[in-house]
Scaffold this motif. Structure first.
Motif, short mmCIF file in Angstrom:
data_model
loop_
_atom_site.label_atom_id
_atom_site.label_comp_id
_atom_site.label_asym_id
_atom_site.label_seq_id
_atom_site.Cartn_x
_atom_site.Cartn_y
_atom_site.Cartn_z
N ARG A 46 1.00 -0.87 0.26
CA ARG A 46 0.58 0.23 0.04
C ARG A 46 0.73 1.19 -0.43
O ARG A 46 0.10 2.36 -0.46
N GLY A 47 1.92 1.03 0.57
CA GLY A 47 2.82 2.45 0.36
C GLY A 47 3.77 2.73 -0.30
O GLY A 47 4.23 3.88 -1.06
N ILE A 48 3.72 1.31 -1.65
CA ILE A 48 4.71 1.59 -2.49
C ILE A 48 3.81 1.82 -4.21
O ILE A 48 2.98 1.49 -3.80
N PRO A 49 4.41 2.85 -4.87
CA PRO A 49 3.17 3.30 -6.59
C PRO A 49 3.19 1.77 -6.55
O PRO A 49 4.20 1.11 -7.06
N VAL A 50 2.03 1.97 -7.94
CA VAL A 50 1.68 1.01 -8.64
C VAL A 50 2.49 1.03 -9.68
O VAL A 50 2.87 -0.38 -9.78
N ALA A 54 1.97 -7.67 -11.30
CA ALA A 54 1.87 -6.36 -10.46
C ALA A 54 0.90 -5.79 -10.19
O ALA A 54 0.86 -5.15 -8.73
N LEU A 55 -0.43 -5.96 -10.85
CA LEU A 55 -1.75 -5.58 -10.28
C LEU A 55 -2.64 -6.28 -9.47
O LEU A 55 -2.55 -5.77 -8.57
N ILE A 56 -2.14 -7.49 -9.28
CA ILE A 56 -2.19 -8.21 -8.37
C ILE A 56 -1.68 -8.19 -6.70
O ILE A 56 -2.26 -7.67 -5.63
N LEU A 57 -0.34 -8.31 -6.83
CA LEU A 57 0.29 -7.78 -5.70
C LEU A 57 0.13 -6.42 -5.47
O LEU A 57 -0.05 -6.10 -3.60
N CYS A 58 -0.48 -5.44 -5.71
CA CYS A 58 -0.75 -3.95 -5.44
C CYS A 58 -2.00 -4.17 -4.94
O CYS A 58 -2.27 -3.61 -3.28
N TYR A 59 -3.04 -4.69 -5.22
CA TYR A 59 -4.71 -4.26 -5.26
C TYR A 59 -5.20 -5.95 -4.25
O TYR A 59 -5.74 -5.54 -3.44
N VAL A 64 -5.33 -0.54 -14.85
CA VAL A 64 -4.49 -1.15 -15.92
C VAL A 64 -4.03 -0.77 -16.80
O VAL A 64 -3.27 -1.55 -17.69
N GLY A 65 -4.05 0.25 -17.07
CA GLY A 65 -3.58 1.06 -18.49
C GLY A 65 -2.16 1.34 -17.87
O GLY A 65 -1.30 1.52 -18.86
N LEU A 66 -1.89 1.33 -17.32
CA LEU A 66 0.04 1.48 -16.61
C LEU A 66 1.07 0.16 -17.38
O LEU A 66 2.06 0.26 -17.38
#
Length: 285
Positions: free
Chosen positions: A123-127, A156-161, A222-224
């Motif tokens: 939650r602290g690291i930007p996506v 990466a999206l799974i890890l962040c969200y 997801v556009g990232l």
């Protein structure tokens, strides 16, 4: 033979209903009028600005938009595929994290600490940074064969969200009254069945609006994945911009993302309003 009961409405109640209808019509008319006035003022300011002609040619060229549409919409389909698998992964991993954080007993302390550390970290690291680290770091270890960039973007999206969803679900689980657990255990349900059949359904219902907001946010992020080289809607628009020397494809991609997200945004608003109405039954706010 008894006569059927009919409820008669008093004249005072009829006056109240008529007053409410009048006030509602007035509110609608005022809302529409103020919106149209605001839009007209903004339009006049934009059109009469000194650089409007150049901006309109650079960002709102219809011919360029029509030419770029096939490639951008093809890239958007890749975004939709990534979002589909990311949602499944986030739902599974986020639920496991939430359950890990709510485990009771001293023996589960290491698991709780690991889950808490994970959620704090991601939650602290930007996506965007996670995308770089996962998309370029993990392939460098050569643990797997060559994988497409959208695969690493999905990871990466799974890890962040998962971290965000886990905290939302944990709040929902903690909001379920302890008597629900005790009642389920008194009926002979095991801890896992109590969690699966009693606690989690209530927890999800309580935090559904927040979960939907996370889903809408993930639709945007997801556009990232374009930073990893995946030819999604953003990268397709970037290619078209480079070939046409015009920024209209970026606007087109933005409009497509908004149209894609709009149904879910409206669904989120509807579910939030329904939950609020259900909680306020019998009360006056």
């Amino acid at each position: 033979m008894s006569q059927p009961y009919t409820r008669e409405v008093s004249s005072i109640e009829l006056e109240r209903r008529g007053y409410r209808r009048t006030r509602k019509r007035q509110s609608i008319l005022v809302s529409v009028g103020s919106t149209l006035l605001f839009a007209a003022v903004i339009s006049v300011l934009l059109i009469n600005s000194p650089g409007w002609s150049r901006v309109s040619e650079t960002f709102f060229d219809l011919d360029v938009a029509v030419g770029a549409f096939p490639r951008v919409i093809e890239g958007l389909w890749l975004n939709i595929q990534v979002l589909f698998f990311a949602v499944i992964g986030v739902a599974i991993f986020g639920t496991l994290l939430a359950i890990s954080r709510t485990l009771k007993g001293a023996v589960f302390t290491p698991i709780r600490l690991l889950a808490a550390g994970y959620t704090d970290l991601f939650r602290g690291i930007p996506v965007l940074l996670v995308l770089y680290l996962v998309g370029f770091g993990i392939p460098g270890l050569e643990l797997t064969g060559r994988m497409p960039p959208q695969f690493w973007g999905t990871i990466a999206l799974i890890l962040c969200y998962s971290a965000y969803v886990a905290e939302v679900l944990r709040a929902g689980i903690d909001a379920v009254h302890p008597s629900q657990r005790l009642a389920a255990r008194s009926l002979g349900l095991s801890h896992s069945k109590t969690l699966r059949l009693v606690v989690l359904p209530q927890a999800v219902r309580k935090v559904t609006p927040a979960l939907m907001n996370d889903f809408v946010s993930m639709q945007k992020d997801v556009g990232l994945i374009s930073v990893l080289g995946a030819v999604d809607a953003i990268r397709a628009a970037q290619i078209e911009v480079a070939s046409a020397y015009n920024f209209t494809p970026y606007v087109l991609a933005g409009v497509l993302f908004v149209l894609f997200s709009l149904p879910f945004i409206r669904l989120t608003d509807w579910m939030t309003a329904r939950a609020q109405k259900r909680e306020q039954i019998g009360g006056v706010v």
